[in-house]
Design an enzyme around this catalytic site. Structure first.
Site, PDB file in Angstrom:
ATOM      1  N   HIS A  26      61.079  31.873  -8.728  1.00 29.90           N
ATOM      2  CA  HIS A  26      60.311  32.209  -7.524  1.00 29.90           C
ATOM      3  C   HIS A  26      59.960  30.960  -6.716  1.00 29.90           C
ATOM      4  O   HIS A  26      59.772  29.869  -7.268  1.00 29.90           O
ATOM      5  CB  HIS A  26      59.025  32.915  -7.968  1.00 29.90           C
ATOM      6  CG  HIS A  26      58.234  33.500  -6.857  1.00 29.90           C
ATOM      7  ND1 HIS A  26      57.108  32.890  -6.347  1.00 29.90           N
ATOM      8  CD2 HIS A  26      58.406  34.633  -6.139  1.00 29.90           C
ATOM      9  CE1 HIS A  26      56.610  33.646  -5.384  1.00 29.90           C
ATOM     10  NE2 HIS A  26      57.375  34.701  -5.239  1.00 29.90           N
TER      11      HIS A  26
ATOM     12  N   ASP B 106      56.863  32.695 -16.252  1.00 32.91           N
ATOM     13  CA  ASP B 106      56.188  33.396 -15.154  1.00 32.91           C
ATOM     14  C   ASP B 106      56.545  34.861 -15.362  1.00 32.91           C
ATOM     15  O   ASP B 106      57.692  35.266 -15.141  1.00 32.91           O
ATOM     16  CB  ASP B 106      56.706  32.867 -13.813  1.00 32.91           C
ATOM     17  CG  ASP B 106      56.158  33.659 -12.624  1.00 32.91           C
ATOM     18  OD1 ASP B 106      55.802  34.832 -12.811  1.00 32.91           O
ATOM     19  OD2 ASP B 106      56.137  33.111 -11.520  1.00 32.91           O
TER      20      ASP B 106
ATOM     21  N   ASN C 159      54.995  46.549  -5.351  1.00 33.29           N
ATOM     22  CA  ASN C 159      55.140  46.133  -6.752  1.00 33.29           C
ATOM     23  C   ASN C 159      54.130  46.851  -7.659  1.00 33.29           C
ATOM     24  O   ASN C 159      53.783  46.353  -8.726  1.00 33.29           O
ATOM     25  CB  ASN C 159      54.923  44.618  -6.886  1.00 33.29           C
ATOM     26  CG  ASN C 159      55.905  43.840  -6.029  1.00 33.29           C
ATOM     27  OD1 ASN C 159      57.095  44.127  -6.025  1.00 33.29           O
ATOM     28  ND2 ASN C 159      55.409  42.872  -5.294  1.00 33.29           N
TER      29      ASN C 159
ATOM     30  N   GLU D 256      61.540  32.844 -15.557  1.00 36.12           N
ATOM     31  CA  GLU D 256      60.772  34.072 -15.304  1.00 36.12           C
ATOM     32  C   GLU D 256      61.045  35.098 -16.395  1.00 36.12           C
ATOM     33  O   GLU D 256      62.125  35.117 -16.979  1.00 36.12           O
ATOM     34  CB  GLU D 256      61.148  34.650 -13.932  1.00 36.12           C
ATOM     35  CG  GLU D 256      60.683  33.757 -12.806  1.00 36.12           C
ATOM     36  CD  GLU D 256      60.855  34.373 -11.422  1.00 36.12           C
ATOM     37  OE1 GLU D 256      60.940  35.600 -11.296  1.00 36.12           O
ATOM     38  OE2 GLU D 256      60.902  33.595 -10.466  1.00 36.12           O
TER      39      GLU D 256
ATOM     40  N   LYS E 254      50.874  43.050  -9.333  1.00 30.64           N
ATOM     41  CA  LYS E 254      52.066  43.901  -9.463  1.00 30.64           C
ATOM     42  C   LYS E 254      51.661  45.133 -10.296  1.00 30.64           C
ATOM     43  O   LYS E 254      50.922  45.961  -9.805  1.00 30.64           O
ATOM     44  CB  LYS E 254      53.209  43.115 -10.103  1.00 30.64           C
ATOM     45  CG  LYS E 254      53.355  41.684  -9.570  1.00 30.64           C
ATOM     46  CD  LYS E 254      53.981  41.381  -8.410  1.00 30.64           C
ATOM     47  CE  LYS E 254      54.356  39.991  -8.112  1.00 30.64           C
ATOM     48  NZ  LYS E 254      53.967  39.453  -6.849  1.00 30.64           N
TER      49      LYS E 254
ATOM     50  N   SER F 123      62.277  38.204  -9.878  1.00 26.75           N
ATOM     51  CA  SER F 123      61.657  39.035  -8.840  1.00 26.75           C
ATOM     52  C   SER F 123      62.642  39.647  -7.858  1.00 26.75           C
ATOM     53  O   SER F 123      62.376  40.700  -7.297  1.00 26.75           O
ATOM     54  CB  SER F 123      60.619  38.220  -8.068  1.00 26.75           C
ATOM     55  OG  SER F 123      61.227  37.119  -7.436  1.00 26.75           O
TER      56      SER F 123
ATOM     57  N   HIS G 117      56.481  39.998 -13.109  1.00 26.68           N
ATOM     58  CA  HIS G 117      57.075  41.335 -13.000  1.00 26.68           C
ATOM     59  C   HIS G 117      57.314  42.024 -14.347  1.00 26.68           C
ATOM     60  O   HIS G 117      57.762  43.160 -14.373  1.00 26.68           O
ATOM     61  CB  HIS G 117      58.375  41.272 -12.202  1.00 26.68           C
ATOM     62  CG  HIS G 117      58.162  40.769 -10.816  1.00 26.68           C
ATOM     63  ND1 HIS G 117      57.781  41.580  -9.776  1.00 26.68           N
ATOM     64  CD2 HIS G 117      58.216  39.508 -10.314  1.00 26.68           C
ATOM     65  CE1 HIS G 117      57.632  40.851  -8.683  1.00 26.68           C
ATOM     66  NE2 HIS G 117      57.893  39.587  -8.975  1.00 26.68           N
TER      67      HIS G 117
HETATM   68  C1  LIG Z   1      57.843  35.686 -10.011  1.00 23.12           C
HETATM   69  C2  LIG Z   1      56.648  35.521  -9.130  1.00 23.12           C
HETATM   70  N1  LIG Z   1      55.788  34.515  -9.378  1.00 23.12           N
HETATM   71  C3  LIG Z   1      54.703  34.317  -8.623  1.00 23.12           C
HETATM   72  C4  LIG Z   1      54.426  35.133  -7.553  1.00 23.12           C
HETATM   73  C5  LIG Z   1      53.224  34.857  -6.731  1.00 23.12           C
HETATM   74  O1  LIG Z   1      52.195  35.691  -7.123  1.00 23.12           O
HETATM   75  P1  LIG Z   1      51.028  36.082  -6.081  1.00 23.12           P
HETATM   76  O2  LIG Z   1      51.588  37.135  -5.209  1.00 23.12           O
HETATM   77  O3  LIG Z   1      49.914  36.523  -6.945  1.00 23.12           O
HETATM   78  O4  LIG Z   1      50.719  34.818  -5.331  1.00 23.12           O
HETATM   79  C6  LIG Z   1      55.284  36.211  -7.273  1.00 23.12           C
HETATM   80  C7  LIG Z   1      55.081  37.183  -6.185  1.00 23.12           C
HETATM   81  O5  LIG Z   1      54.520  37.261  -5.302  1.00 23.12           O
HETATM   82  C8  LIG Z   1      56.431  36.394  -8.069  1.00 23.12           C
HETATM   83  O6  LIG Z   1      57.291  37.370  -7.788  1.00 23.12           O
END
Ligand SMILES: Cc1ncc(COP(=O)(O)O)c(C=O)c1O
Length: 380
Positions: free
Chosen positions: A129, A197, A43, A168, A232, A172, A200
């Site tokens: 997610h 969130d 990522n 989001e 990312k 993702s 990405h």
């Molecule tokens: C949309 C989304 N939110 C949260 C996370 C979690 O983030 P982290 O990897 O920093 O725990 C991810 C990916 O891993 C994600 O793709």
């Protein structure tokens, strides 16, 4: 034995996961089993993980402050470098205040489990997610999931002034974007809060890489809770939650995954700060990424699989069947391209896919090699 540790069912369904050991990842390339591959599974969308500025900042901070924060933030873990990072992040994103977390997973848990009580409701996009959905399931608030990006479905479920809508910026596993004007309108009309969130979208989209809201021209204050990650496009690891000062103060008093967890190591905070500075100036990389996306999409348009309509670095190719997806990923590996094979339960049944992620660090020749490999790895 008190636990059921059997994986037989997952194995029989072709869904057992294995844990690959990667010897080395250097941006667009990785090495495993003594062999080199082009990396289309990470990522690191702008290639910042390899930027010398980040490594130098981490090294200098390690020398000056040591490698660990050695305490949780409310004890003595919150140091000047963390405060500097929070302040620059807030300025960049137009947020009143932000709070740092060691992962996006824990940031999402913090928000949803801390803000919502049992009288509240939450409405989550069905493709949110796992960290959001799990936090939702663990919170005492009632959760309703709405069909992916379907504002009419959301409006049909919503209750006035009762809770939080969560979606989001860039999804993702699909690479498409939430409709943030529409979401903000539903939230405003129903007097509910809205959380994005933007794991990405941050760094990749919008003016100075400010993310999905900026890309779509939605003012930051239309969304009460912003969450973004540093693992990312910023090339490091960790996350933040941003919003009003009152929200951030409430979280740092109540969020258990913040209060009871060792703070980010100072070298990590320093590397993130360097990334925050670089990413604002990274218009060339963002344009290069868009160019690579166009090249990739043109190159695979004739493949007999659905390529989801994504304009972002995440380019999923829906194969459908799980074992076919795994076979294609294995074949691509034979051809030197490392691509993620994503299967249920991460994605809905029947939509197993190759999750191809592109980066500004990829060259045109890298993309061409992937396109050729995809054409050669079609199941016969
Ligand atoms: C949309 C989304 N939110 C949260 C996370 C979690 O983030 P982290 O990897 O920093 O725990 C991810 C990916 O891993 C994600 O793709």
């Amino acid at each position: 034995m008190p636990f059921n540790l059997s994986l037989t069912e997952r194995e029989a369904a072709g869904l057992k996961r294995s844990l690959p050991v990667i010897e080395r990842v250097l941006g667009r390339q990785l090495w495993a089993d003594g062999k080199g591959y082009l990396n289309f599974a990470g990522n690191d969308y702008l290639g910042l993980s390899q930027a010398p500025e980040l490594g130098a900042a981490a090294e200098a901070a390690a020398r000056e402050f040591g490698v660990g924060a050695v305490a949780s933030p409310l004890v003595v873990g919150h140091q000047a470098i963390h405060r500097e990072l929070e302040s620059e992040l807030a300025d960049w994103l137009g947020l009143e205040a932000v709070l740092l977390f060691s992962s996006g997973f824990s940031a999402n848990q913090a928000v949803i489990k801390t803000l919502l009580g049992k009288t509240h409701w939450q409405w989550q996009d069905r493709l949110n997610h796992a960290s959001l959905q799990e936090a939702g399931a663990l919170s005492p608030a009632r959760m309703q999931r709405f069909a992916h990006n379907d504002l009419a479905a959301l409006a049909a479920k919503i209750r006035p002034g009762a809770g939080l809508i969560v979606s989001e910026g860039v999804f993702s596993m699909d690479g498409d974007q939430g409709d943030w004007h529409g979401l903000a309108q539903v939230a405003e009309q129903s007097r509910n809060w809205l959380m994005i969130d933007d794991a990405h979208g941050l760094g990749v989209l919008g003016k100075q890489g400010r993310g999905t809201l900026s890309e779509q021209g939605v003012a930051a204050d239309k969304v009460q809770v912003t969450m973004g990650t540093f693992g990312k496009a910023l090339g490091v690891s960790g996350a933040f939650v941003g919003g009003s000062r009152a929200l951030i103060e409430y979280l740092h008093n109540h969020a258990r995954s913040y209060v009871y967890s060792t703070h980010l190591p100072p070298p990590q905070a320093a590397a993130i700060l360097a990334a925050v500075r670089l990413v604002q100036e990274a218009d060339d990389q963002r344009e290069q990424l868009r160019e690579r996306v166009r090249q990739f999409r043109d190159g695979v348009a004739s493949l007999p699989f659905e390529l989801l309509p994504s304009a972002t670095a995440i380019q999923p190719l829906i194969v459908g069947d799980e074992s076919r997806t795994l076979a294609m990923a294995a074949q691509l590996r034979e051809l030197g391209c490392w691509v993620g094979a994503i299967r249920p339960p991460t994605v809905p049944t029947g939509s197993a896919r190759l999750r191809i992620t592109l980066s500004a660090a990829h060259t045109r020749a890298d993309i061409q090699r992937l396109v050729d490999a995809l054409h050669r790895s079609l199941p016969r």
